[in-house]
Design a protein around this motif. Sequence first.
Motif, short mmCIF file in Angstrom:
data_model
loop_
_atom_site.label_atom_id
_atom_site.label_comp_id
_atom_site.label_asym_id
_atom_site.label_seq_id
_atom_site.Cartn_x
_atom_site.Cartn_y
_atom_site.Cartn_z
N ILE A 228 1.63 -0.74 -5.33
CA ILE A 228 2.21 -0.40 -4.03
C ILE A 228 1.13 -0.30 -2.96
CG2 ILE A 228 4.18 0.78 -5.08
CD1 ILE A 228 2.83 3.44 -4.39
N LYS A 229 1.56 -0.35 -1.70
CA LYS A 229 0.65 -0.41 -0.56
C LYS A 229 -0.35 0.74 -0.55
CE LYS A 229 0.67 -0.92 4.49
NZ LYS A 229 -0.13 -2.16 4.44
N GLU A 230 0.09 1.94 -0.93
CA GLU A 230 -0.78 3.10 -0.88
C GLU A 230 -1.87 3.07 -1.95
OE1 GLU A 230 3.02 3.84 1.05
OE2 GLU A 230 2.49 3.14 -0.97
N ARG A 231 -1.76 2.13 -2.92
CA ARG A 231 -2.76 2.06 -3.99
C ARG A 231 -3.54 0.74 -3.88
NH1 ARG A 231 1.95 4.57 -7.43
NH2 ARG A 231 1.71 6.71 -6.62
N ASP A 233 -2.09 -2.39 -3.19
CA ASP A 233 -1.48 -3.26 -2.19
C ASP A 233 -1.32 -4.71 -2.65
OD1 ASP A 233 -0.30 -3.95 0.19
OD2 ASP A 233 -2.18 -4.09 1.33
N ARG A 234 -0.65 -4.90 -3.83
CA ARG A 234 -0.30 -6.25 -4.26
C ARG A 234 1.07 -6.62 -3.68
NH1 ARG A 234 -1.85 -3.99 -9.22
NH2 ARG A 234 0.30 -3.99 -9.96
N ASP A 235 1.43 -7.89 -3.82
CA ASP A 235 2.75 -8.35 -3.39
C ASP A 235 3.78 -7.90 -4.43
OD1 ASP A 235 5.02 -9.59 -2.50
OD2 ASP A 235 4.28 -11.64 -2.77
N GLN A 351 -9.74 -6.17 -3.44
CA GLN A 351 -8.54 -5.64 -2.82
C GLN A 351 -8.87 -4.81 -1.58
OE1 GLN A 351 -5.27 -5.81 -4.22
NE2 GLN A 351 -6.03 -7.33 -5.62
N LYS A 352 -7.90 -4.64 -0.71
CA LYS A 352 -8.10 -3.87 0.51
C LYS A 352 -8.28 -2.39 0.23
CE LYS A 352 -4.78 -6.97 2.71
NZ LYS A 352 -3.43 -7.03 3.32
N SER A 353 -7.65 -1.92 -0.84
CA SER A 353 -7.63 -0.48 -1.11
C SER A 353 -9.00 0.06 -1.43
CB SER A 353 -6.68 -0.18 -2.28
OG SER A 353 -6.80 1.14 -2.67
#
Length: 358
Positions: A228-231, A233-235, A351-353
Amino acid sequence: MADAREVAQRYAELFIAKFDEIDPNGWKKPWISSNATSAWNISGRQYTRSNRLLLSVLCDYKGWEIPFFMTWNQANKLGISVIKGEKSFPVVWFREWYEKDWKRISPQDYLSLPPDEQPNWKRKYILSYNNVFNIGQTNFKTERPEQWKALEDKVKTVIETKIRCSSEAFDKAISSQTWLCPIIQNDGNSAFYSMKEDRIVVPRKENFPDQRDFYGTLSHEMVHSTGIKERLDRDMSGMFGTESYAREELVAELGSAILSSMTGITTSIKEDNLQYLKNWTEAIGNDPGIITGAVSEAASAAELIDRTIGISMQLSKDLKMKEIIPDIEILSEKEPVKSRSRFDVLDYEPQKSKSRSL
């Protein structure tokens, strides 16, 4: 010198061979056999991230008994010869830094900068890699039979300890809710991660005839929950039957396999995903980046799980290799590495996270 695309092709060929073994009508073989869990350099350093999975899968596929690897130079220093005709396999890692006005800082220093200062720094990274041989591809066994036996015993001891400690970590993740979202056990027979409710549901451990399958199922759903986005952030938007859904299942299976290599708990591929993985064979052959990208994302997920619930926290990183190979210190000199420039990389941009470590 091979470039990153050739390295990616080697990885793709390995997974295509692995997927070709799959029988969608009934395939209970584990991702990785017990002897292939984890992989170490002959110096005693454990491989991490994608290298951990790739070398473990390679050991399993080739039937190598001891998951220790060495470079050509390391073999020469130990007076060991690579058997004629044996081929090496590449291990890779990122080297990352940030630059501004010709000044270079580490990723850790970058994260400590004030938020309004960070955009002034430009991220740089290269891919470094070395080619390694499994110890079974050399004459180590005949030249140093007592040390070979000691390495066999060491692997068995480490695996037994890993299974005990990691089982306790997973059990605590449920009993003390140490994971990032709730894990609920029920009396049903289905397991899933609900993105809407951000929770994992799994059947009770006693409902599994083989408790290893319980840990494999739990690992699979925990990997899903990292997306999920908060972790990480995969599709996660794909519906059942879509390509993005199938790709997320590929990441979850690979992440579960990495956790298997971390824990020593051998687990089978989730039955529902057998055909999905089989169907990836042609796509991976056409675009090796599919598998390298998926492995990278799976490695990020597995590392987040490890850091959060402490799978490897209780495990000693010191294998005490000097007790096994007394002249091991001869390998202390740093190995030369081969590097490729930015964007010519295998493991894809991280990843962004900020949860992800390199």
